[in-house]
Motif scaffolding. Structure first.
Motif, PDB file in Angstrom:
ATOM      1  N   ARG A 138      -1.282  -9.797   6.356  1.00 17.23           N
ATOM      2  CA  ARG A 138      -0.900  -8.759   7.318  1.00 17.23           C
ATOM      3  C   ARG A 138      -0.259  -7.569   6.586  1.00 17.23           C
ATOM      4  NH1 ARG A 138       2.131 -11.697  10.127  1.00 17.23           N
ATOM      5  NH2 ARG A 138       0.632 -12.363  11.717  1.00 17.23           N
ATOM      6  N   SER A 139       0.568  -7.860   5.610  1.00 13.84           N
ATOM      7  CA  SER A 139       1.208  -6.788   4.842  1.00 13.84           C
ATOM      8  C   SER A 139       0.175  -5.968   4.069  1.00 13.84           C
ATOM      9  CB  SER A 139       2.227  -7.377   3.863  1.00 13.84           C
ATOM     10  OG  SER A 139       3.284  -8.014   4.552  1.00 13.84           O
ATOM     11  N   LEU A 140      -0.823  -6.654   3.525  1.00 11.57           N
ATOM     12  CA  LEU A 140      -1.889  -5.946   2.818  1.00 11.57           C
ATOM     13  C   LEU A 140      -2.650  -5.031   3.764  1.00 11.57           C
ATOM     14  CD1 LEU A 140      -3.764  -5.437   0.388  1.00 11.57           C
ATOM     15  CD2 LEU A 140      -5.044  -7.482   1.075  1.00 11.57           C
ATOM     16  N   LEU A 141      -2.995  -5.530   4.941  1.00  9.84           N
ATOM     17  CA  LEU A 141      -3.717  -4.711   5.909  1.00  9.84           C
ATOM     18  C   LEU A 141      -2.894  -3.496   6.333  1.00  9.84           C
ATOM     19  CD1 LEU A 141      -5.311  -7.452   8.217  1.00  9.84           C
ATOM     20  CD2 LEU A 141      -6.461  -6.088   6.458  1.00  9.84           C
ATOM     21  N   ARG A 142      -1.593  -3.704   6.558  1.00  7.62           N
ATOM     22  CA  ARG A 142      -0.737  -2.570   6.919  1.00  7.62           C
ATOM     23  C   ARG A 142      -0.759  -1.505   5.826  1.00  7.62           C
ATOM     24  NH1 ARG A 142       3.667  -6.222   7.631  1.00  7.62           N
ATOM     25  NH2 ARG A 142       3.715  -7.130   9.733  1.00  7.62           N
ATOM     26  N   ARG A 143      -0.599  -1.955   4.606  1.00  6.33           N
ATOM     27  CA  ARG A 143      -0.556  -1.026   3.481  1.00  6.33           C
ATOM     28  C   ARG A 143      -1.887  -0.281   3.332  1.00  6.33           C
ATOM     29  NH1 ARG A 143       4.150   0.875   1.207  1.00  6.33           N
ATOM     30  NH2 ARG A 143       3.770   1.563  -0.924  1.00  6.33           N
ATOM     31  N   LEU A 144      -2.979  -0.993   3.490  1.00  6.80           N
ATOM     32  CA  LEU A 144      -4.292  -0.364   3.416  1.00  6.80           C
ATOM     33  C   LEU A 144      -4.473   0.650   4.545  1.00  6.80           C
ATOM     34  CD1 LEU A 144      -6.527  -3.454   2.558  1.00  6.80           C
ATOM     35  CD2 LEU A 144      -6.171  -1.451   1.097  1.00  6.80           C
ATOM     36  N   ARG A 145      -4.011   0.288   5.737  1.00  4.94           N
ATOM     37  CA  ARG A 145      -4.147   1.192   6.876  1.00  4.94           C
ATOM     38  C   ARG A 145      -3.349   2.473   6.636  1.00  4.94           C
ATOM     39  NH1 ARG A 145      -2.541   4.569  11.199  1.00  4.94           N
ATOM     40  NH2 ARG A 145      -4.028   4.261  12.902  1.00  4.94           N
ATOM     41  N   GLU A 146      -2.177   2.346   6.065  1.00  2.00           N
ATOM     42  CA  GLU A 146      -1.342   3.517   5.781  1.00  2.00           C
ATOM     43  C   GLU A 146      -2.019   4.454   4.779  1.00  2.00           C
ATOM     44  OE1 GLU A 146       2.959   1.276   6.544  1.00  2.00           O
ATOM     45  OE2 GLU A 146       2.194   1.598   4.503  1.00  2.00           O
ATOM     46  N   PHE A 147      -2.838   3.902   3.903  1.00  2.00           N
ATOM     47  CA  PHE A 147      -3.570   4.729   2.935  1.00  2.00           C
ATOM     48  C   PHE A 147      -4.846   5.289   3.550  1.00  2.00           C
ATOM     49  CE2 PHE A 147      -6.653   5.520  -0.396  1.00  2.00           C
ATOM     50  CZ  PHE A 147      -5.918   6.153  -1.387  1.00  2.00           C
ATOM     51  N   TYR A 148      -5.622   4.423   4.199  1.00  2.00           N
ATOM     52  CA  TYR A 148      -6.946   4.829   4.675  1.00  2.00           C
ATOM     53  C   TYR A 148      -6.883   5.910   5.751  1.00  2.00           C
ATOM     54  CZ  TYR A 148     -10.121   1.659   2.216  1.00  2.00           C
ATOM     55  OH  TYR A 148     -10.887   1.049   1.260  1.00  2.00           O
ATOM     56  N   PHE A 149      -5.903   5.822   6.647  1.00  2.00           N
ATOM     57  CA  PHE A 149      -5.868   6.796   7.746  1.00  2.00           C
ATOM     58  C   PHE A 149      -5.764   8.232   7.239  1.00  2.00           C
ATOM     59  CE2 PHE A 149      -3.342   9.338  10.776  1.00  2.00           C
ATOM     60  CZ  PHE A 149      -4.294   9.465  11.763  1.00  2.00           C
ATOM     61  N   PRO A 150      -4.752   8.599   6.442  1.00  2.00           N
ATOM     62  CA  PRO A 150      -4.696   9.993   5.969  1.00  2.00           C
ATOM     63  C   PRO A 150      -5.809  10.319   4.979  1.00  2.00           C
ATOM     64  CG  PRO A 150      -2.968   8.690   4.926  1.00  2.00           C
ATOM     65  CD  PRO A 150      -3.590   7.822   5.997  1.00  2.00           C
ATOM     66  N   ALA A 286      -1.683   2.430  -6.995  1.00  2.00           N
ATOM     67  CA  ALA A 286      -0.255   2.754  -6.958  1.00  2.00           C
ATOM     68  C   ALA A 286       0.341   2.487  -5.583  1.00  2.00           C
ATOM     69  CB  ALA A 286      -0.049   4.216  -7.353  1.00  2.00           C
ATOM     70  N   TRP A 287      -0.421   2.769  -4.520  1.00  2.00           N
ATOM     71  CA  TRP A 287       0.076   2.558  -3.167  1.00  2.00           C
ATOM     72  C   TRP A 287       0.231   1.070  -2.854  1.00  2.00           C
ATOM     73  CZ3 TRP A 287       2.843   4.883   0.159  1.00  2.00           C
ATOM     74  CH2 TRP A 287       2.889   4.453   1.489  1.00  2.00           C
ATOM     75  N   LEU A 288      -0.671   0.246  -3.363  1.00  2.67           N
ATOM     76  CA  LEU A 288      -0.602  -1.186  -3.095  1.00  2.67           C
ATOM     77  C   LEU A 288       0.420  -1.905  -3.985  1.00  2.67           C
ATOM     78  CD1 LEU A 288      -4.407  -2.078  -2.746  1.00  2.67           C
ATOM     79  CD2 LEU A 288      -2.747  -1.696  -0.914  1.00  2.67           C
ATOM     80  N   ALA A 289       0.823  -1.277  -5.070  1.00  2.00           N
ATOM     81  CA  ALA A 289       1.673  -1.943  -6.062  1.00  2.00           C
ATOM     82  C   ALA A 289       2.964  -2.539  -5.498  1.00  2.00           C
ATOM     83  CB  ALA A 289       1.999  -0.978  -7.201  1.00  2.00           C
ATOM     84  N   PRO A 290       3.649  -1.906  -4.534  1.00  2.00           N
ATOM     85  CA  PRO A 290       4.912  -2.491  -4.038  1.00  2.00           C
ATOM     86  C   PRO A 290       4.756  -3.781  -3.241  1.00  2.00           C
ATOM     87  CG  PRO A 290       4.835  -0.127  -3.612  1.00  2.00           C
ATOM     88  CD  PRO A 290       3.450  -0.550  -3.999  1.00  2.00           C
ATOM     89  N   LEU A 291       3.532  -4.139  -2.873  1.00  2.00           N
ATOM     90  CA  LEU A 291       3.352  -5.357  -2.086  1.00  2.00           C
ATOM     91  C   LEU A 291       3.907  -6.563  -2.830  1.00  2.00           C
ATOM     92  CD1 LEU A 291      -0.257  -5.013  -0.643  1.00  2.00           C
ATOM     93  CD2 LEU A 291       1.882  -4.927   0.628  1.00  2.00           C
ATOM     94  N   SER A 292       4.562  -7.440  -2.081  1.00  2.51           N
ATOM     95  CA  SER A 292       5.071  -8.683  -2.647  1.00  2.51           C
ATOM     96  C   SER A 292       4.197  -9.825  -2.141  1.00  2.51           C
ATOM     97  CB  SER A 292       6.520  -8.935  -2.225  1.00  2.51           C
ATOM     98  OG  SER A 292       6.961 -10.203  -2.679  1.00  2.51           O
ATOM     99  N   GLY A 293       3.501 -10.480  -3.043  1.00  2.45           N
ATOM    100  CA  GLY A 293       2.645 -11.602  -2.682  1.00  2.45           C
ATOM    101  C   GLY A 293       3.010 -12.804  -3.493  1.00  2.45           C
ATOM    102  N   PRO A 294       2.346 -13.916  -3.291  1.00  2.00           N
ATOM    103  CA  PRO A 294       2.680 -15.154  -3.993  1.00  2.00           C
ATOM    104  C   PRO A 294       2.559 -15.033  -5.499  1.00  2.00           C
ATOM    105  CG  PRO A 294       0.599 -15.374  -2.800  1.00  2.00           C
ATOM    106  CD  PRO A 294       1.260 -14.115  -2.326  1.00  2.00           C
ATOM    107  N   VAL A 295       1.580 -14.257  -5.991  1.00  2.00           N
ATOM    108  CA  VAL A 295       1.458 -14.099  -7.426  1.00  2.00           C
ATOM    109  C   VAL A 295       2.650 -13.355  -7.977  1.00  2.00           C
ATOM    110  CG1 VAL A 295       0.098 -13.000  -9.252  1.00  2.00           C
ATOM    111  CG2 VAL A 295      -1.056 -14.247  -7.447  1.00  2.00           C
TER     112      VAL A 295
END
Length: 300
Positions: A138-150, A286-295
């Motif tokens: 869900r966090s990945l999708l949010r982040r992608l949406r924030e980039f793709y829209f603009p 760069a936009w996706l980099a702040p995401l915190s995932g299991p890796v």
């Protein structure tokens, strides 16, 4: 005797079968691939691709995980589908521009480092981790949406009207919105995204090359997420489903469009397309980099 052109089409078909295959019973002997891959069916599917395109190297190593393997398959699939309909020496007409290259081949070569970088980035590798959660997705999708829209608003508003209409079905924001709603996230947050500097028509088309290529590669991610999560994610895979079984066809159509626009132009114009693509890869990574995932958590 099979011509080089016929062989290219056979290999393209085989890699297409692997990328779009819905079956779970594909298996090959890992020894046949000379790789120490996991013998699970999903890993063997990627090993099968290496066999299917014998004569081409994926550059895989025995210790590579599924995420790296899938990234290499995606990269190779894009190279295959962006090749011209005829090969050099098979009766093709030379370009009237002595310094021009086929734009899709040029893009594949000159964006390969940026492409590999984002595919191997922690947020992308996290997708294939065993403890990847629905909240991570869900966090990945949010982040992608924030980039793709603009990004899409900027691209499509500044394209010539006839081309913007022709490419309208390639917008992706509405797919991200649908996935987020399916996961119970009805907010449409807007963030201050550092978009790539796509100041020319050529650069904007280079940016579209990146997101269209991601749609082709998304077929592998969709299959993995469906296996990983099962029914809870069944209605939230619109973005990674993209064009579905038409993914390869849509990618070839987009490549043909770029070819019609840029195959016979001066090198400086082609370079601008590459600049736009590399800038988009870098901005998205760069936009996706702040995401915190299991890796990421595991490496902390």
């Amino acid at each position: 005797r099979t011509s080089a052109d016929d062989l290219r089409h056979i290999r393209a078909q085989k890699i297409g079968d692997v990328l779009t295959c819905e079956r779970d019973d594909i298996a090959v002997d890992a020894d046949q691939c000379a790789m120490g891959l996991d013998r699970s069916r999903r890993a063997d599917r990627f090993a099968l691709a290496d066999v299917a395109v014998e004569g081409f190297s994926f550059g895989l190593q025995p210790h590579d995980g599924l995420g790296v393997i899938s990234a290499e398959i995606c990269r190779f699939g894009q190279m295959i589908f962006s090749m011209p309909d005829t090969v050099s020496g098979a009766g093709t007409e030379p370009s009237p521009k002595a310094d021009a290259q086929l734009i899709m081949a040029k893009l594949g070569l000159e964006t390969s480092s940026a492409h590999a970088s984002i595919e191997r980035s922690p947020p992308m590798r996290a997708i294939f981790a065993e403890d990847y959660s629905l909240e991570d997705y869900r966090s990945l999708l949010r982040r992608l949406r924030e980039f793709y829209f603009p990004f899409e608003e900027k691209i499509f508003c500044e394209l010539p009207a006839n081309l913007a209409e022709k490419l309208a079905h390639r917008r992706k924001t509405h797919l991200l919105d649908a996935d987020l709603r399916a996961l119970g996230d009805i907010s449409a947050s807007i963030s201050d995204v550092a978009l790539p500097a796509l100041s020319s028509f050529e650069r904007r088309m280079g940016g579209l090359y990146v997101v269209e290529g991601a749609t082709l590669g998304g077929q592998i991610i969709r299959k993995h997420l469906h296996r990983h999560f099962g029914s809870p994610v069944a209605g939230a895979l619109s973005f990674y489903s993209g064009y579905g079984k038409q993914a390869a066809q849509e990618w070839r159509a987009f490549g043909a469009l770029l070819g019609s626009l840029f195959d016979k132009v001066e090198r400086d114009a082609q370079n601008e397309v590459v600049v736009g693509a590399n800038a988009t890869f870098s901005a998205l990574e760069a936009w996706l980099a702040p995401l915190s995932g299991p890796v990421l958590r595991g490496e902390a």
